[in-house]
Design an enzyme around this catalytic site. Structure first.
Site, PDB file in Angstrom:
ATOM      1  N   SER A 194       0.834  -1.201   0.000  1.00 37.69           N
ATOM      2  CA  SER A 194       0.000   0.000   0.000  1.00 37.69           C
ATOM      3  C   SER A 194       0.873   1.257   0.000  1.00 37.69           C
ATOM      4  CB  SER A 194      -0.871   0.009   1.256  1.00 37.69           C
ATOM      5  OG  SER A 194      -1.488   1.261   1.409  1.00 37.69           O
ATOM      6  N   TYR A 222      -1.656  -0.282  10.501  1.00 38.07           N
ATOM      7  CA  TYR A 222      -1.747  -0.692   9.094  1.00 38.07           C
ATOM      8  C   TYR A 222      -0.467  -0.316   8.349  1.00 38.07           C
ATOM      9  CZ  TYR A 222      -3.571  -0.972   4.292  1.00 38.07           C
ATOM     10  OH  TYR A 222      -3.770  -1.280   2.965  1.00 38.07           O
TER      11      TYR A 222
HETATM   12  N1  LIG Z   1      -8.747  -0.728  -1.037  1.00 37.88           N
HETATM   13  C1  LIG Z   1      -7.693   0.072  -1.047  1.00 37.88           C
HETATM   14  O1  LIG Z   1      -7.799   1.292  -1.259  1.00 37.88           O
HETATM   15  C2  LIG Z   1      -6.325  -0.496  -0.814  1.00 37.88           C
HETATM   16  C3  LIG Z   1      -5.232   0.382  -0.913  1.00 37.88           C
HETATM   17  C4  LIG Z   1      -3.948  -0.104  -0.709  1.00 37.88           C
HETATM   18  C5  LIG Z   1      -3.768  -1.442  -0.409  1.00 37.88           C
HETATM   19  N2  LIG Z   1      -4.847  -2.265  -0.302  1.00 37.88           N
HETATM   20  C6  LIG Z   1      -4.584  -3.673   0.020  1.00 37.88           C
HETATM   21  O2  LIG Z   1      -5.242  -4.495  -0.919  1.00 37.88           O
HETATM   22  C7  LIG Z   1      -5.493  -5.772  -0.328  1.00 37.88           C
HETATM   23  C8  LIG Z   1      -6.933  -6.158  -0.602  1.00 37.88           C
HETATM   24  O3  LIG Z   1      -7.775  -5.241   0.068  1.00 37.88           O
HETATM   25  P1  LIG Z   1      -9.230  -4.833  -0.455  1.00 37.88           P
HETATM   26  O4  LIG Z   1      -9.235  -3.351  -0.560  1.00 37.88           O
HETATM   27  O5  LIG Z   1      -9.614  -5.652  -1.614  1.00 37.88           O
HETATM   28  O6  LIG Z   1     -10.078  -5.195   0.863  1.00 37.88           O
HETATM   29  P2  LIG Z   1     -11.349  -6.122   1.070  1.00 37.88           P
HETATM   30  O7  LIG Z   1     -12.384  -5.847   0.055  1.00 37.88           O
HETATM   31  O8  LIG Z   1     -11.693  -5.945   2.509  1.00 37.88           O
HETATM   32  O9  LIG Z   1     -10.778  -7.592   0.835  1.00 37.88           O
HETATM   33  C9  LIG Z   1      -9.877  -8.155   1.721  1.00 37.88           C
HETATM   34  C10 LIG Z   1      -9.841  -9.643   1.525  1.00 37.88           C
HETATM   35  O10 LIG Z   1      -8.964 -10.174   2.540  1.00 37.88           O
HETATM   36  C11 LIG Z   1      -9.643 -11.208   3.206  1.00 37.88           C
HETATM   37  N3  LIG Z   1      -9.240 -11.371   4.592  1.00 37.88           N
HETATM   38  C12 LIG Z   1      -9.308 -10.466   5.602  1.00 37.88           C
HETATM   39  N4  LIG Z   1      -8.907 -11.030   6.752  1.00 37.88           N
HETATM   40  C13 LIG Z   1      -8.566 -12.304   6.452  1.00 37.88           C
HETATM   41  C14 LIG Z   1      -8.105 -13.402   7.225  1.00 37.88           C
HETATM   42  N5  LIG Z   1      -7.935 -13.312   8.544  1.00 37.88           N
HETATM   43  N6  LIG Z   1      -7.850 -14.572   6.604  1.00 37.88           N
HETATM   44  C15 LIG Z   1      -8.060 -14.708   5.277  1.00 37.88           C
HETATM   45  N7  LIG Z   1      -8.518 -13.721   4.501  1.00 37.88           N
HETATM   46  C16 LIG Z   1      -8.785 -12.539   5.090  1.00 37.88           C
HETATM   47  C17 LIG Z   1     -11.112 -10.830   3.153  1.00 37.88           C
HETATM   48  O11 LIG Z   1     -11.890 -11.969   3.402  1.00 37.88           O
HETATM   49  P3  LIG Z   1     -13.458 -11.870   3.748  1.00 37.88           P
HETATM   50  O12 LIG Z   1     -14.141 -11.722   2.425  1.00 37.88           O
HETATM   51  O13 LIG Z   1     -13.741 -13.184   4.408  1.00 37.88           O
HETATM   52  O14 LIG Z   1     -13.626 -10.699   4.655  1.00 37.88           O
HETATM   53  C18 LIG Z   1     -11.214 -10.292   1.742  1.00 37.88           C
HETATM   54  O15 LIG Z   1     -11.408 -11.332   0.822  1.00 37.88           O
HETATM   55  C19 LIG Z   1      -5.160  -5.627   1.161  1.00 37.88           C
HETATM   56  O16 LIG Z   1      -3.889  -6.176   1.408  1.00 37.88           O
HETATM   57  C20 LIG Z   1      -5.125  -4.122   1.357  1.00 37.88           C
HETATM   58  O17 LIG Z   1      -4.272  -3.741   2.406  1.00 37.88           O
HETATM   59  C21 LIG Z   1      -6.115  -1.831  -0.496  1.00 37.88           C
END
Ligand SMILES: NC(=O)c1ccc[n+]([C@@H]2O[C@H](COP(=O)([O-])OP(=O)(O)OC[C@H]3O[C@@H](n4cnc5c(N)ncnc54)[C@H](OP(=O)(O)O)[C@@H]3O)[C@@H](O)[C@H]2O)c1
Length: 366
Positions: A194, A222
């Site tokens: 990130s 985070y």
């Molecule tokens: N969205 C942004 O703006 C952004 C920016 C920078 C980086 N990121 C990074 O991108 C990645 C994906 O995030 P996202 O934005 O797509 O978020 P998201 O929609 O919340 O998806 C996160 C995924 O991780 C899974 N997860 C969470 N806790 C877990 C656990 N204990 N064991 C196994 N799986 C778990 C969730 O499973 P469930 O479906 O079961 O909850 C979900 O499938 C993350 O690493 C995040 O830090 C996101």
């Protein structure tokens, strides 16, 4: 992710200089406001080459960016394992994707249970996957949490939950899957990192946020977890001999409208979902990881780290360009400490990489 406001904190005098801290926030705000303009030349979806015969694991693929990564890899012909904690949701997604493909052949995709809040679950997953004796070409460590505004929580392993899910558990997974990755070489480990790493640092004396010296906030936890992931990835890449053919890459997806905002207060959530003009959707957010997974030139960037003077692993921005991570992430001595402390926290010996690459058994002391 750039959701919290840039309030001044004690962050600057306890590990991150003022200049770095302001520069980090400048980049974050710039990302939110201008990512659509900066990435205007990128196609959406990112065109992928045929991936038949390519084996992939995507963690956290039931939602957001991970869901898009898994779907697009599978639709390009790859054999995908969705590594998830919600098996029912994953099976429903697959059913839905298959139903829309009656004339184009079935997707090669399956589901395995992985809960990153339990290191034991990571060990079980890795043992099960390694026992298949299949080559692994792509490990995409995507799953992550950002429990915005929530109080501090600890996993049953005793670790702060951001550090555990975003760094420790995916580090354990990457290491324990080395035997399968070696079978799949040339192969890649892609970590969905990130831009928020730019405002974080790792307090190597308190990776678990328990000393009370730093006031806990979810943003600090985070960003620290993302810096720790980046530092660990750099040392992992250095420890892997070139002949092993394993590339370690971190990517920033941009500021993406996903479930990551689920813990925001209701009113802020509404605002968050009202600014689609600025935020990427999940398909746009998946492009940097898919680029790192498929671009043929990636190993060249990773080879750079072998020169001792280059301290940090390959990092790709949300617009699929190589970017220089934070000054903090370039600190090789801190990275080395983060490597050692991480191995200790996840119960692995210091020579684990060498042993696994030699085909020796290792014991994980959890
Ligand atoms: N969205 C942004 O703006 C952004 C920016 C920078 C980086 N990121 C990074 O991108 C990645 C994906 O995030 P996202 O934005 O797509 O978020 P998201 O929609 O919340 O998806 C996160 C995924 O991780 C899974 N997860 C969470 N806790 C877990 C656990 N204990 N064991 C196994 N799986 C778990 C969730 O499973 P469930 O479906 O079961 O909850 C979900 O499938 C993350 O690493 C995040 O830090 C996101």
């Amino acid at each position: 992710m750039a959701s919290s406001s840039p309030t001044l904190s004690s962050e600057q005098d306890k590990g991150l200089g003022w200049m770095e801290w302001f520069r980090g926030w400048f980049h974050l705000i710039h990302e939110v406001l201008f990512q659509r303009i900066t990435a205007r030349n990128l196609q959406n979806p990112l065109p992928l080459p045929p991936l038949n015969g390519v084996t992939c694991i995507v963690t956290g693929s039931t939602n957001g960016i991970g869901l898009e990564i898994a779907r697009q890899l599978a639709e390009s012909g790859a054999c995908v394992t969705m590594a998830v904690r919600n098996l029912t949701a994953a099976h429903e997604l697959i059913q839905n994707w298959q139903n829309h493909r009656s004339n184009t052949g079935r997707l090669n995709i399956d589901v395995m249970e992985l809960n990153l809040l339990s290191l034991e679950s990571v060990v079980r997953f890795s043992e099960a996957w390694n026992s298949l004796s299949k080559p692994l070409h792509l490990l995409i460590n995507n799953a992550g949490i950002f429990s915005i505004g929530e109080p501090q929580r600890f996993s049953k392993d005793g670790y702060e939950t951001h550090m555990q899910v975003n760094h420790l558990a995916s580090a354990l997974l990457s290491i324990l899957l080395l035997p399968s990755l070696k079978r799949g070489a040339p192969c890649r480990i892609i970590n969905v990192n990130s831009t928020m790493h730019l405002i974080g640092f790792v307090d190597t004396n308190d990776m678990n946020f328990i000393s009370g010296k730093r006031k806990f906030t979810s943003s600090k936890a985070y960003s620290s977890s993302k810096v720790a992931q980046l530092m660990f990835s750099s040392i992992l890449q250095k420890r892997l001999p070139v002949e092993a053919g394993i590339s370690v890459v971190c990517v920033a997806p941009g500021s993406v409208r996903t479930n990551v905002a689920r813990d925001l207060p209701r009113i802020v959530q509404v605002a968050y979902h009202l600014i689609p003009l600025f935020l990427f959707n999940a398909q746009e957010g998946s492009r940097s990881a898919l680029y790192a997974a498929t671009d043929p030139d990636i190993p060249k960037y990773c080879g750079k780290l072998k020169a001792d003077e280059w301290p940090v692993c390959a990092y790709f921005s949300y617009h699929c360009r190589p970017m220089s991570p934070s000054k903090e992430a370039h600190n090789i001595s801190t990275s080395q400490i983060v490597w050692e402390k991480t191995l200790n926290m996840i119960g692995l010996p210091s020579d684990v990489v060498e042993k696994l690459l030699e085909g020796k058994e290792i014991q994980c002391r959890l």
